[in-house]
Write an enzyme that holds these catalytic residues in place. Sequence first.
Site, short mmCIF file in Angstrom:
data_model
loop_
_atom_site.label_atom_id
_atom_site.label_comp_id
_atom_site.label_asym_id
_atom_site.label_seq_id
_atom_site.Cartn_x
_atom_site.Cartn_y
_atom_site.Cartn_z
N LYS A 121 8.33 -3.72 -8.31
CA LYS A 121 8.31 -3.30 -9.75
C LYS A 121 8.58 -4.69 -10.30
CE LYS A 121 12.53 -1.48 -8.31
NZ LYS A 121 12.44 -2.05 -6.94
N CYS A 173 4.38 0.01 6.91
CA CYS A 173 4.33 -1.03 5.94
C CYS A 173 5.09 -2.02 6.40
CB CYS A 173 4.38 -0.37 4.52
SG CYS A 173 4.14 -1.40 3.18
N LYS A 193 6.58 12.24 -1.24
CA LYS A 193 6.51 10.94 -0.53
C LYS A 193 7.93 10.36 -0.11
CE LYS A 193 5.25 6.30 -0.86
NZ LYS A 193 4.46 5.36 -1.68
N HIS A 199 0.81 -0.95 -0.02
CA HIS A 199 -0.11 -0.08 0.09
C HIS A 199 0.71 1.31 0.00
CE1 HIS A 199 0.80 -0.79 4.10
NE2 HIS A 199 0.66 0.34 4.25
N HIS A 232 15.02 3.11 3.50
CA HIS A 232 15.07 1.85 3.04
C HIS A 232 15.85 0.76 3.85
CE1 HIS A 232 15.19 -1.67 0.38
NE2 HIS A 232 16.53 -1.68 0.37
N THR A 274 2.04 4.20 -4.40
CA THR A 274 3.12 4.33 -5.24
C THR A 274 4.66 3.45 -5.05
OG1 THR A 274 4.17 6.43 -4.35
CG2 THR A 274 2.72 6.59 -6.42
N ARG A 275 5.20 2.97 -6.09
CA ARG A 275 6.52 2.16 -5.93
C ARG A 275 7.31 2.49 -7.06
NH1 ARG A 275 4.38 1.10 -1.68
NH2 ARG A 275 4.30 -0.68 -0.86
#
Length: 379
Positions: free
Chosen positions: A344, A311, A262, A44, A266, A47-48
């Site tokens: 992706k 997430c 956003k 969710h 990582h 965007t990725r």
Amino acid sequence: MNYDVIIIGAGSMGMAAGYYLSKSGKKTLLLDSFNPPHNKGSHHGGTRIIRYAYAEGEEYVPLILKAQELWRDLERASEKELLIQTGVLGVGKEQSDFIQNIITSANKYSLPLEVMDSSEVQRRWSGISLPNDSVGCFEPTSGVLKCEESIKAYQELAEVHGATIVTNSKVREMSVERDRVTIKTDEQTFYSEALVVSAGAGSRNLLAMLDLDLPLTPVRKTFAWFDANEKIYNHQSFPAFAFETSHGIYYGFPSIDGAGIKVGRHDGGEKINPDISMKEFGEVSEDKGDLVQFLKQHIPEIDQLKYGKTCMYTLTPDEKFIIDLHPKYSNVAIAAGFSGHGFKFSSAVGQALSHLIMSGKNDIDLSPFSINRFLDEEK
Ligand SMILES: Cc1cc2nc3c(=O)[nH]c(=O)nc-3n(C[C@H](O)[C@H](O)[C@H](O)COP(=O)(O)OP(=O)(O)OC[C@H]3O[C@@H](n4cnc5c(N)ncnc54)[C@H](O)[C@@H]3O)c2cc1C
């Protein structure tokens, strides 16, 4: 009820697999604990990033180029715009693996890439501030995928091809005896000839029921939207980005349709139990401060935090994926451990899972993602 294939986990990878299997004429059932797309897994947030000159290693490039082709196919089949070509800027130290892998991947596969020093980066994008010793790698053909929209598109098309999707049904028990798979939820028992396990953070517990203990570690991740100067950071003129800094690796998205910038981090993250709800954004004191220090240093024209979310990543020890058949059962395909960079690829992973189920092999080499690397380690 009997099916050709059951897919456990109808998220990023599973929904794509459901599309390819049902399109190939397989009687396919998808089971999910929730109602995908949802906000309790890894897919969710709107965007990725999708990039092809791959910073994590050139071995990913054939799979991501296949994924690119399949995303465009999905756009055509669903008549939806799912991939926005914003370009992606990678920033780091010139000699780092991160930058060198991008350059090597681009050279080997003839991918368009503009490599520039920090002053050129700042000249092209006035909203970026960098130390002198950073370099930028801009990949103009890469961009941003609409993640929930993509899952919905696969869902709708899978249903058109006859797939059955049973939501809010957590798998509790499963067993495989040759070509007889038995799957139990609280309410029902299902049978099939073949099985796909693509259950994200839930995969480790499920695979333990099939005598396979994979080193999969779910971690809590945060990301947030900030008000930003739209003239500078709108997606028509500002790229998505991934920066390897001395503090950590941060990534972000331009403001799409006024949503704000956003940004997320990582690396790092607290290990969690995927069956227990995790702390909301802001419940951990560093959630906001960590992102703000990155933005102040490198993306300085931002304003207030709008809101943040949490997430899950599911990490493998080497942060490479697992896409393989079960070592004991040739009718069970597994896609797990996407380590925070899998979305992706999900179009190509879905297709690869369907190929593994139907013929035991895939046209793109999956050996970098084999289960053996963990089984060998244990010996
Ligand atoms: C904050 C964040 C940012 C990211 N950014 C990027 C990015 O920019 N680019 C990129 O490529 N990737 C990115 N990723 C990673 C990418 O989103 C994940 O790798 C990908 O979504 C993983 O897909 P999955 O199918 O394994 O998991 P999911 O999409 O979570 O699907 C797993 C499904 O299995 C279901 N499930 C679990 N257990 C059971 C059970 N027992 N019974 C039935 N169903 C079950 C879940 O409900 C879920 O729907 C990011 C991830 C996060 C969290």
